[in-house]
Design a protein around this motif. Structure first.
Motif, PDB file in Angstrom:
ATOM      1  N   VAL A 132      14.378  18.866 -29.689  1.00  0.00           N
ATOM      2  CA  VAL A 132      14.141  17.638 -30.470  1.00  0.00           C
ATOM      3  C   VAL A 132      12.808  17.019 -30.091  1.00  0.00           C
ATOM      4  CG1 VAL A 132      14.947  15.279 -30.815  1.00  0.00           C
ATOM      5  CG2 VAL A 132      16.574  17.173 -30.897  1.00  0.00           C
ATOM      6  N   LYS A 133      12.536  16.955 -28.782  1.00  0.00           N
ATOM      7  CA  LYS A 133      11.271  16.386 -28.342  1.00  0.00           C
ATOM      8  C   LYS A 133      10.094  17.211 -28.847  1.00  0.00           C
ATOM      9  CE  LYS A 133      13.038  14.143 -24.172  1.00  0.00           C
ATOM     10  NZ  LYS A 133      13.006  14.088 -22.683  1.00  0.00           N
ATOM     11  N   SER A 134      10.239  18.555 -28.822  1.00  0.00           N
ATOM     12  CA  SER A 134       9.169  19.417 -29.326  1.00  0.00           C
ATOM     13  C   SER A 134       8.960  19.203 -30.813  1.00  0.00           C
ATOM     14  CB  SER A 134       9.527  20.878 -29.037  1.00  0.00           C
ATOM     15  OG  SER A 134       8.542  21.745 -29.562  1.00  0.00           O
ATOM     16  N   ALA A 135      10.099  19.070 -31.542  1.00  0.00           N
ATOM     17  CA  ALA A 135       9.994  18.827 -32.992  1.00  0.00           C
ATOM     18  C   ALA A 135       9.356  17.482 -33.266  1.00  0.00           C
ATOM     19  CB  ALA A 135      11.398  18.904 -33.614  1.00  0.00           C
ATOM     20  N   GLU A 136       9.726  16.475 -32.451  1.00  0.00           N
ATOM     21  CA  GLU A 136       9.130  15.155 -32.640  1.00  0.00           C
ATOM     22  C   GLU A 136       7.627  15.212 -32.371  1.00  0.00           C
ATOM     23  OE1 GLU A 136      11.298  12.648 -30.022  1.00  0.00           O
ATOM     24  OE2 GLU A 136      12.960  12.319 -31.425  1.00  0.00           O
ATOM     25  N   ALA A 137       7.259  16.003 -31.346  1.00  0.00           N
ATOM     26  CA  ALA A 137       5.818  16.130 -31.050  1.00  0.00           C
ATOM     27  C   ALA A 137       5.095  16.807 -32.214  1.00  0.00           C
ATOM     28  CB  ALA A 137       5.626  16.930 -29.753  1.00  0.00           C
ATOM     29  N   ARG A 138       5.735  17.865 -32.769  1.00  0.00           N
ATOM     30  CA  ARG A 138       5.094  18.543 -33.920  1.00  0.00           C
ATOM     31  C   ARG A 138       5.000  17.603 -35.117  1.00  0.00           C
ATOM     32  NH1 ARG A 138       8.305  22.945 -32.200  1.00  0.00           N
ATOM     33  NH2 ARG A 138       9.820  22.578 -33.883  1.00  0.00           N
ATOM     34  N   VAL A 139       6.059  16.818 -35.332  1.00  0.00           N
ATOM     35  CA  VAL A 139       6.028  15.870 -36.461  1.00  0.00           C
ATOM     36  C   VAL A 139       4.917  14.849 -36.267  1.00  0.00           C
ATOM     37  CG1 VAL A 139       7.314  13.994 -37.562  1.00  0.00           C
ATOM     38  CG2 VAL A 139       8.444  16.174 -37.080  1.00  0.00           C
ATOM     39  N   ALA A 140       4.814  14.371 -35.001  1.00  0.00           N
ATOM     40  CA  ALA A 140       3.757  13.385 -34.720  1.00  0.00           C
ATOM     41  C   ALA A 140       2.372  14.013 -34.946  1.00  0.00           C
ATOM     42  CB  ALA A 140       3.905  12.879 -33.281  1.00  0.00           C
ATOM     43  N   GLN A 177       1.864  14.319 -38.625  1.00  0.00           N
ATOM     44  CA  GLN A 177       1.556  13.008 -39.212  1.00  0.00           C
ATOM     45  C   GLN A 177       0.096  12.612 -38.942  1.00  0.00           C
ATOM     46  OE1 GLN A 177       4.505  10.452 -37.493  1.00  0.00           O
ATOM     47  NE2 GLN A 177       6.048  10.879 -39.117  1.00  0.00           N
ATOM     48  N   ASP A 208      17.741  18.729 -26.496  1.00  0.00           N
ATOM     49  CA  ASP A 208      16.859  17.577 -26.279  1.00  0.00           C
ATOM     50  C   ASP A 208      15.401  18.036 -26.223  1.00  0.00           C
ATOM     51  OD1 ASP A 208      18.969  15.835 -26.234  1.00  0.00           O
ATOM     52  OD2 ASP A 208      19.167  15.801 -24.045  1.00  0.00           O
TER      53      ASP A 208
END
Length: 213
Positions: A176-184, A187, A173
């Motif tokens: 995933v949150k770290s990856a989502e932060a990097r994706v954000a 972006q 988790d």
């Protein structure tokens, strides 16, 4: 009558001795014979009552002869013969009734003793059966204890696995949150780059327009 009672009393004495002392199969034969006699209890009671009445009659005659002799100072020879005859007959009848009662009680208690022995035999069998069941129950308890211990170990192992899975899930988790932060973040950077690109295109277009003029 006296001779008859003498033989009857003698027979009762022999029966009493057979009940008191175990002589081969004679005691069992005597017990079976008494069982048969007790089946005719009414007849036996009638005979006993008749003998008791005769005994009372003899006792009355004895006292009557004694009183007669006391009045005359001494008993006549005939009265002495009658008195002795009545005393002997009463004595034999008393022994007859006493031995009959004794034999009846001995027979009763011996049958009770046989029943107790039989019940003790059954109780011993029941006790052995309960002991076997108790031993089997103990073995089942030991087996159940081992099975419970095995299941406890399995549950402990499963608990550890669940903890590991929870830990891995927590780490995933976080990843995933770290990856989502990097994706954000990417972006956002991409949007900024696109804006900068559009601005540069616009500046370039303006420069080209100025050159053409």
């Amino acid at each position: 009558m006296i001779v008859l009672f003498f033989y009857v009393v003698l027979g009762e004495g022999l029966v009493a001795l057979l009940l008191m002392f175990e002589i081969g199969p004679l005691r069992e034969l005597g017990m079976k014979g008494l069982d048969q006699v007790k089946m005719r209890r009414a007849t036996v009671l009638t005979i006993a009552a008749t003998v008791f009445v005769i005994l009372l009659s003899d006792l009355f005659s004895i006292f009557k002869i004694q009183n007669k002799g006391a009045k005359h100072g001494a008993m006549t020879p005939m009265d002495q013969v009658l008195w002795r005859t009545n005393v002997l007959e009463a004595t034999l009848m008393g022994f007859f009734l006493f031995l009959g009662l004794l034999i009846d009680r001995m027979h009763h208690h011996m049958r009770k003793l046989d029943e107790l022995k039989s019940s003790n035999g059954v109780s011993k069998e029941e006790f052995d059966r309960v002991e076997r069941e108790k031993l089997q129950l103990k073995e089942n308890q030991e087996k159940t204890g081992l099975e419970v211990e095995r299941l406890r170990k399995e549950i402990s192992g499963l608990t550890e696995n669940v903890k590991k899975l929870k830990l891995e899930s927590t780490e995933k988790d976080k990843s995933v949150k770290s990856a989502e932060a990097r994706v954000a973040s990417l972006q956002k950077q991409t949007a900024e780059l696109l804006l900068e690109y559009d601005r540069l295109l616009e500046d370039n277009q303006n420069l080209q327009n100025q050159v053409e003029r």
